[in-house]
Design an enzyme around this catalytic site. Sequence first.
Site, PDB file in Angstrom:
ATOM      1  N   CYS A  76       0.274   7.130  33.175  1.00  0.00           N
ATOM      2  CA  CYS A  76       1.097   6.940  34.366  1.00  0.00           C
ATOM      3  C   CYS A  76       0.376   7.619  35.523  1.00  0.00           C
ATOM      4  O   CYS A  76       0.218   8.847  35.518  1.00  0.00           O
ATOM      5  CB  CYS A  76       2.485   7.536  34.165  1.00  0.00           C
ATOM      6  SG  CYS A  76       3.505   7.525  35.659  1.00  0.00           S
ATOM      7  N   CYS A 209       4.316   2.689  41.570  1.00  0.00           N
ATOM      8  CA  CYS A 209       3.671   2.723  40.249  1.00  0.00           C
ATOM      9  C   CYS A 209       2.179   2.913  40.472  1.00  0.00           C
ATOM     10  O   CYS A 209       1.509   2.037  41.043  1.00  0.00           O
ATOM     11  CB  CYS A 209       3.953   1.437  39.483  1.00  0.00           C
ATOM     12  SG  CYS A 209       3.082   1.360  37.898  1.00  0.00           S
ATOM     13  N   GLY A 210       1.659   4.050  40.047  1.00  0.00           N
ATOM     14  CA  GLY A 210       0.252   4.362  40.300  1.00  0.00           C
ATOM     15  C   GLY A 210      -0.709   3.424  39.602  1.00  0.00           C
ATOM     16  O   GLY A 210      -1.633   2.875  40.217  1.00  0.00           O
TER      17      GLY A 210
END
Length: 275
Positions: A76, A209-210
């Site tokens: 993540c 959202c990386g």
Amino acid sequence: MKPIPFYKMSGSGNDFIIIDNRQAVVPEGRLKQLVVGACRRKMSVGADGMILIEPSNTVDFRWRFFNADGSLPDMCGNGARCAARFAFIHGIADRKMAFDTLAGTIEATVGESAVKIRMTDPRNLKTGYGLDLNGATVVVGSVNTGVPHVVTVVNDIEAIDVVETGRLIRNHPDFAPDGTNANFVADGPAGQLLIRTYERGVEDETLACGTGNVAAALILAHERGLTSPVTLTTRSGGPLTVHFNTEGDRYTDVFLEGDARVIYSGELWEEAWLS
């Protein structure tokens, strides 16, 4: 059971509960119950996921990252930036650090207002292919940036039903059995690139959202010839910047840069996560 100290942190709107578990303060036998219970919004702290900071014999620390539903993704990007700043604040690591994830070792540099992490090299980049969604063919690209992502370019970022369409892509048979994350990208005013994401494991749209931003940046670079760095504006309004080197059709030295802010700290009581 004693209350568990925690930090609530946000990376561009992606929010996490972070716990220093180096002394095993988390009840291992009830871990999934803790994650799911504490990540419930309105009923508890509420978060997109939980991060446990734990000892490592080879790097500064290792993490265990859990989605809000208790599942264990490999990576993540926004969570990694928050974990890095947490580790720096608590003296677990210096500004430049390395930590272990299921996707591999992640390097991070903590600045004054932003954190930059080195991502694992992307895999399985594929662009310009058709995906059948309820009888309609949608042109997509896909890549694994630590976790799998599908990227679709749309005309109007506000018109897309991220939850409905995202869920169809996330559960599409082509990505079975584990599924994928779904990202939607559109051109915005003044040359902006706008992105919205449906995240697997959260099973909803998140504010950022990386790994999805990295996926979108690399697919757009491949399709449009964009050069590093590429910045996208997330649903929270915050920017995430992706740096990379290009070697033909390969992308290496991929970095993700953005904010990692502390929202608050506290103690998690057992009643906060019991059903």
